[in-house]
Design a protein around this motif. Structure first.
Motif, short mmCIF file in Angstrom:
data_model
loop_
_atom_site.label_atom_id
_atom_site.label_comp_id
_atom_site.label_asym_id
_atom_site.label_seq_id
_atom_site.Cartn_x
_atom_site.Cartn_y
_atom_site.Cartn_z
N PHE A 44 0.78 -1.25 0.00
CA PHE A 44 0.00 0.00 0.00
C PHE A 44 0.81 1.29 0.00
O PHE A 44 0.29 2.33 -0.38
CB PHE A 44 -0.92 0.03 1.23
N PHE A 45 2.04 1.25 0.50
CA PHE A 45 2.76 2.51 0.72
C PHE A 45 3.71 2.79 -0.43
O PHE A 45 4.55 1.96 -0.76
CB PHE A 45 3.52 2.48 2.05
N ASN A 48 5.41 9.57 -2.61
CA ASN A 48 4.44 10.51 -3.20
C ASN A 48 5.05 11.90 -3.17
O ASN A 48 4.52 12.81 -2.56
CB ASN A 48 3.14 10.45 -2.38
N SER B 235 1.28 13.98 2.21
CA SER B 235 2.48 13.13 2.16
C SER B 235 3.74 13.95 2.41
O SER B 235 4.67 13.50 3.06
CB SER B 235 2.59 12.45 0.80
N VAL B 236 3.76 15.16 1.82
CA VAL B 236 4.94 16.02 1.95
C VAL B 236 5.14 16.42 3.41
O VAL B 236 6.25 16.41 3.93
CB VAL B 236 4.77 17.26 1.05
N ARG B 244 5.51 7.72 6.48
CA ARG B 244 5.03 7.44 5.12
C ARG B 244 3.52 7.26 5.16
O ARG B 244 2.99 6.66 6.09
CB ARG B 244 5.65 6.16 4.57
N LEU B 245 2.85 7.73 4.14
CA LEU B 245 1.40 7.57 4.06
C LEU B 245 1.05 6.78 2.80
O LEU B 245 1.73 6.91 1.79
CB LEU B 245 0.71 8.93 4.01
N PRO B 246 -0.01 5.98 2.85
CA PRO B 246 -0.39 5.20 1.67
C PRO B 246 -1.24 6.03 0.71
O PRO B 246 -2.35 5.66 0.36
CB PRO B 246 -1.20 4.04 2.27
N LEU B 247 -0.70 7.18 0.30
CA LEU B 247 -1.48 8.11 -0.52
C LEU B 247 -0.77 8.39 -1.83
O LEU B 247 0.46 8.38 -1.89
CB LEU B 247 -1.65 9.45 0.21
#
Lengths: 93, 409
Positions: A44-45, A48, B235-236, B244-247
């Motif tokens: 999932f991660f 980004n 996320s930034v 960390r984000l799952p985005l």
């Protein structure tokens, strides 16, 4: 529409391509040894970033081959394209 | 000319909020001055009595996705977890104008979610049943019923994606997004919240696993708690503390037509052809597209997405053929793997997360403001946002709303 330089076919319109998300995410070498946390990270991660991002594209309506690109997510400028298996080139955003 | 142009105009109306210099420290710093950030500040002050609060906005208040969304409000999501938070939000919308003492043009004109295939029909009927079990108004309407609710929809069987029916939520609707932001900002300001614009967060300071301050373009601001409401830039920000984000941040485009007389009485959304349409009070047709496929922070997308969206809209609404496009734009949406938000605590003490609303955050503005304020005040999730943790991506307790999210995620 943006032109994307396919490393095999040259520049083509973006509508011919399919996006594949972050590049260089390797399948775990020893899957059965992974913890739930490590699986979550793998499944999932993704990075980004606001800036240069190594990502996969597939030239669906052309040669139908996957390749990698480094693109600046702030400007959508393609900084480099390279074939699968090649190392990520150094780019200056 | 003896006086400059405009000199005869009346004074500027009273400002709804002022622009204070940031103080050296606050009990709570909210990062992001959009709808969610402003609503969170409002409920922190109103419900929890926490008024030593700053909302930091890197641009101008409500100039991000709050200014760019298509203002659709509904609660017809599939799962119980989603029903909880979205219906809570819809109920707050229903009393928001009185609550804020400010007009927001909330108009419950209903929403039709069209079904174009047998699978769509099955999924839609299932969603209607699930909604009703959760006390949410929903009904299944056949093509004749669609025509009755929205006469300009093309229900002919001779189109590429014929309308086979739709789900209908009568209590759904639209509101004037700017007024919503201004209403919250005005009320939060009146209770002592500092709204600080042109103040970009450049770093998050921690000590012994706890947040202590934010670094900003206007200096360091100490903070007891920090709440992130930054949508596409989540996320930034999270990366500043190594989280960390799952985005994935994607451009999401929308557009308006020129002003037209009233032709569209409701809201129509189509999952299959990726368009959703309503008519603003002023008269513009407001249409949204699916997301652009690639990650992007540029607040613009590719034109072929607009073309696809227009061709879908024209097939559904032949009457739009002569309408002129006035303006297109894009916002940055933070898309999560299960099309549900992430609202709650983080591994860093005193740092709270509200993100992952993807293409559908506007409708949640009052609901998430209320629940997120509760989460911050009590250091514990509100029951309505308890299912929407970051940990669910490890435990596997996902809330898959790809169907009800209604646009390409």
């Amino acid at each position: 529409m943006q032109l994307i330089p396919c490393p095999w076919c040259g520049p083509r319109e973006e509508a011919e391509f399919h996006y594949g998300g972050q590049a260089h995410v390797a399948y775990p070498e020893d899957p059965s040894a992974l913890t739930d946390e490590e699986w979550a990270q793998y499944v999932f991660f993704r990075e980004n970033p606001s800036g240069p991002f190594a990502e996969r594209w597939s030239h669906n309506a052309g040669c139908r081959r996957w390749f990698n690109a480094v693109r600046d997510t702030r400007t959508h400028d393609l900084l480099a394209v390279y074939r699968v298996g090649e190392p990520m080139p150094e780019v200056i955003a | 000319m003896t006086s400059p142009p405009g000199a005869h105009l009346p004074e500027h109306p009273d400002f709804l909020w002022d622009n204070p210099e940031p103080k050296a420290s606050y009990d709570v710093v909210i990062v992001g001055g959009g709808g969610h950030g402003l609503a969170t500040a409002y409920y922190l002050a109103k419900v929890h009595g926490i008024t030593n609060v700053a909302v930091l906005e890197k641009g101008w208040l409500a100039g991000g996705n709050m200014a760019r969304n298509t203002t659709i409000i509904r609660s017809n999501y599939l799962w119980d977890e989603s029903s909880g938070i979205y219906e809570h939000s819809l109920k707050l919308w229903e009393g928001l104008e009185e609550d804020l003492g400010y007009p927001i043009l909330f108009d419950q004109r209903g929403v039709l979610n069209l079904a174009h295939s047998l699978q769509d029909v099955r999924d839609s009927v299932r969603r209607v049943n699930a909604n009703r079990l959760n006390g949410i108004d929903a009904e299944w309407v056949d093509p004749a019923g669609v025509k009755e609710i929205c006469p300009i929809v093309n229900t002919s069987p001779d189109v590429r994606y014929p309308v086979l029916g739709a789900t209908y939520q009568p209590r759904a609707g639209i509101a004037k997004h700017d007024y919503v932001a201004w209403g919250y900002a005005r009320a939060a300001h009146a209770m002592g919240v500092d709204l600080i614009q042109n103040c970009e967060v450049t770093g998050l300071e921690t000590s012994q696993g706890r947040i202590t301050a934010v670094e900003t373009s206007r200096g360091r601001i100490a903070a007891g708690k920090v709440a992130l409401c930054a949508a596409g830039h989540s996320s930034v920000l999270a990366k500043m503390v190594g989280l960390r984000l799952p985005l994935a941040s994607h451009p999401l485009q929308a557009l308006v037509s020129e002003l037209l007389e009233p032709v569209h009485p409701t809201v129509v959304m189509s999952n299959a052809v990726h368009v959703y349409v309503s008519q603003a009070h002023k008269g513009e047709l407001v249409m949204g597209a699916g997301i652009d496929s690639y990650n992007g922070y540029g607040q613009r997308g590719s034109f072929h997405i607009i073309e696809q969206q227009m061709s879908a809209a024209l097939e559904l609404f032949p009457v739009f053929a002569r309408a002129h496009l006035l303006r297109t734009w894009a916002g940055i949406v933070d898309v999560s793997p299960d099309a549900s938000p992430i609202v709650g605590l983080t591994p860093v003490g005193g740092l709270y997360l509200n993100c992952g609303w993807g293409t559908g955050g506007f409708k949640a503005t009052p609901g998430v403001g209320d629940c997120f304020a509760h989460t911050i005040a009590h250091d514990k999730p509100h029951p309505f946002n308890e299912p929407f943790t970051l940990e669910r991506f490890t435990t596997g307790a996902l809330v898959d709303e790809h169907g009800a999210a209604a646009v390409a995620h």
